[in-house]
Design a protein around this motif. Sequence first.
Motif, short mmCIF file in Angstrom:
data_model
loop_
_atom_site.label_atom_id
_atom_site.label_comp_id
_atom_site.label_asym_id
_atom_site.label_seq_id
_atom_site.Cartn_x
_atom_site.Cartn_y
_atom_site.Cartn_z
N THR A 112 0.84 -1.20 0.00
CA THR A 112 0.00 0.00 0.00
C THR A 112 0.87 1.25 0.00
O THR A 112 0.63 2.21 -0.75
CB THR A 112 -0.93 0.02 1.22
OG1 THR A 112 -1.80 -1.11 1.17
CG2 THR A 112 -1.77 1.29 1.24
N LYS A 113 1.91 1.24 0.83
CA LYS A 113 2.82 2.39 0.90
C LYS A 113 3.57 2.57 -0.43
O LYS A 113 3.72 3.70 -0.91
CB LYS A 113 3.81 2.20 2.05
CG LYS A 113 3.18 2.28 3.43
CD LYS A 113 4.20 1.99 4.54
CE LYS A 113 3.54 2.04 5.90
NZ LYS A 113 4.50 1.69 6.99
N LEU A 114 4.02 1.46 -1.01
CA LEU A 114 4.72 1.55 -2.29
C LEU A 114 3.79 2.09 -3.37
O LEU A 114 4.18 2.91 -4.21
CB LEU A 114 5.26 0.17 -2.70
CG LEU A 114 6.44 -0.36 -1.90
CD1 LEU A 114 6.72 -1.82 -2.24
CD2 LEU A 114 7.69 0.48 -2.17
N TYR A 115 2.55 1.61 -3.36
CA TYR A 115 1.57 2.06 -4.34
C TYR A 115 1.30 3.56 -4.21
O TYR A 115 1.32 4.30 -5.19
CB TYR A 115 0.26 1.28 -4.18
CG TYR A 115 -0.90 1.88 -4.92
CD1 TYR A 115 -1.05 1.72 -6.30
CD2 TYR A 115 -1.86 2.64 -4.25
CE1 TYR A 115 -2.11 2.28 -6.98
CE2 TYR A 115 -2.92 3.22 -4.92
CZ TYR A 115 -3.04 3.04 -6.29
OH TYR A 115 -4.08 3.60 -6.96
N MET A 116 1.05 3.99 -2.97
CA MET A 116 0.71 5.40 -2.75
C MET A 116 1.87 6.33 -3.12
O MET A 116 1.68 7.39 -3.72
CB MET A 116 0.29 5.61 -1.30
CG MET A 116 -1.02 4.91 -0.94
SD MET A 116 -1.48 5.12 0.80
CE MET A 116 -1.82 6.87 0.83
N LYS A 117 3.08 5.91 -2.77
CA LYS A 117 4.26 6.73 -3.08
C LYS A 117 4.45 6.85 -4.58
O LYS A 117 4.68 7.95 -5.12
CB LYS A 117 5.50 6.12 -2.43
CG LYS A 117 6.78 6.93 -2.66
CD LYS A 117 7.96 6.27 -1.95
CE LYS A 117 9.25 7.06 -2.21
NZ LYS A 117 10.41 6.43 -1.53
N LEU A 118 4.36 5.71 -5.28
CA LEU A 118 4.54 5.73 -6.74
C LEU A 118 3.40 6.47 -7.42
O LEU A 118 3.61 7.21 -8.38
CB LEU A 118 4.62 4.29 -7.27
CG LEU A 118 4.83 4.14 -8.78
CD1 LEU A 118 6.09 4.87 -9.23
CD2 LEU A 118 4.91 2.67 -9.16
N ASN A 119 2.18 6.27 -6.93
CA ASN A 119 1.02 6.95 -7.52
C ASN A 119 1.17 8.46 -7.41
O ASN A 119 0.88 9.21 -8.35
CB ASN A 119 -0.26 6.49 -6.82
CG ASN A 119 -1.51 6.99 -7.53
OD1 ASN A 119 -1.67 6.81 -8.73
ND2 ASN A 119 -2.39 7.63 -6.78
#
Length: 541
Positions: A310-317
Amino acid sequence: MTRIFQLLLFLFFAVNCSGPKKQEKYTQESVQKEIDKLEDLQYTDNPTAIMNMTKEIKKKAKAINFDLGVFNCNLLIMSNLHSLGKYKEMISLGKENDVLISTVKNSYDLAQYYTSMGTAYSNLGLVDEGRSYLNKALEYNNKVPKSNEKYLQLATIYGILAFDVAMRNKSLLPGPTKKYYLKELWALKQVDDSDKFKSKKNRILSFLYLNLGIISNQQNRADEAENYFHKSLDVCKKFGITKETPLIVHNEMSWLLYDQKRYDSCIVYAYKGLIFEKNNSKATVRRDLYEVLYKSYSEKGDAENSSKYTKLYMKLNDSILDAQEVAINEPVKNLIEKKEDDHKDNLTIILVIIGGVAAALAILIFFLWRRNQKVLHSRYEKIITELKYKDKKILVFEQNTDLKTIEFERKSYIHDNTINQLLLKLDKFEKSERFLKKDMNLSYLASSFDTNPNYLSTIINQHKGKNFNNYLNGLRIHYLVKVLYKEPIFRQYKISYLSEYCGFASRDVFGIAFKKETGMTPSYFIDQLKIDLQNDVEKTC
């Protein structure tokens, strides 16, 4: 592959550049042989190098007035421009071939030319022009004798026609698109795996199986889609294809498995996709893989991994959205600055030379343009007006929540007090955004209201004028319309993302519901909002 390509380039230059420099005498035969050599190299991974070498050969062809050689060089350059996505340059080069086309007698060369032009126009969204060229390509391809070249070219034409149909239908009707993909598959199967054609044939085949898998998934044929995805991966593995196609297949497979609740298999394909992404650097696909991973781990109850992705997704998004915002704002800024400079120059000319006549003409043109826009966008403007009206209506309702003031036009067997209580709960439901939940259904909502589904369904039918599904879809669509209207960044998202964002199970259902509620496709609505934003920016200048 890279080392082989470098060796071929070295040999090419060694043959053409060795020995002392002298004035060489070229013949049409020698130039054509050089073109043929480059055609054998064009399916490698360096289109820019191939183009540069082709331009040198083109100079030789021009020097000896070899028009057919110039024509074929242009075809080769256009093919590599297509690999780079430079469609406007393809059309410009094609115009040069228009002058030479009377000298071409070979139906295969003409089919190639019309295919390239159709490809360029279709990719630029000019589907009518593209279809016209592609029909001519089919006409000339029919005249070519049976051969690997004929069927490989035919497969290319069918692939572009499939893309053309998808552009026209905005992917809402996958059937016609799939028809052309199956024709493309038939044509490819007529091509043997000889060394000359093996590379191109199987690159096309791997991507075709991917497209067939996506289309089958849109048609809710999960087993068929999975089979096509496996075929695509088999071709990629057998022929050493590592660019883009296997990455996209793993992404599509992971989402297919997620929808089937096969979370362990989904995670495996997502991890493999991330491995391919390292060599392809596709941030948007990596974001999709992070998303499916955190959702799968969440469904499995693995909070640690779910939190990680979730953190990786939000950061990349966030990074992607920031990059998109820069990409959007920078051209607008440059356009504004250019218009300001042009305005200063033109203003001086108008004041000195044209004066009031040009001003009057500009005003006339402006009003004619406005009138034309009003006709073209009447449906769009009606939706925006309705949206504003509904906002006001909600405010009025919030100011009159006394049950005694609520009147109903229809009578039912349900007690008035029950009706009033359920209507108030529906009102809160409409403002809570709970309708965006993907698993929302009549039974779930009735249970949360402490009532039975029949009561709730009857009240929605009588007081909302819709059955439950249409009522739920309407809430989602109107919510999304507001978001698109108020938040410009959402207009950059893919249709598939928007459909999932507002709770729809598939892009097809979302598209149908959006058109039913608004009278237009989501793509059209978004395009008009972008145009309005552009106009607003220009007016502020």
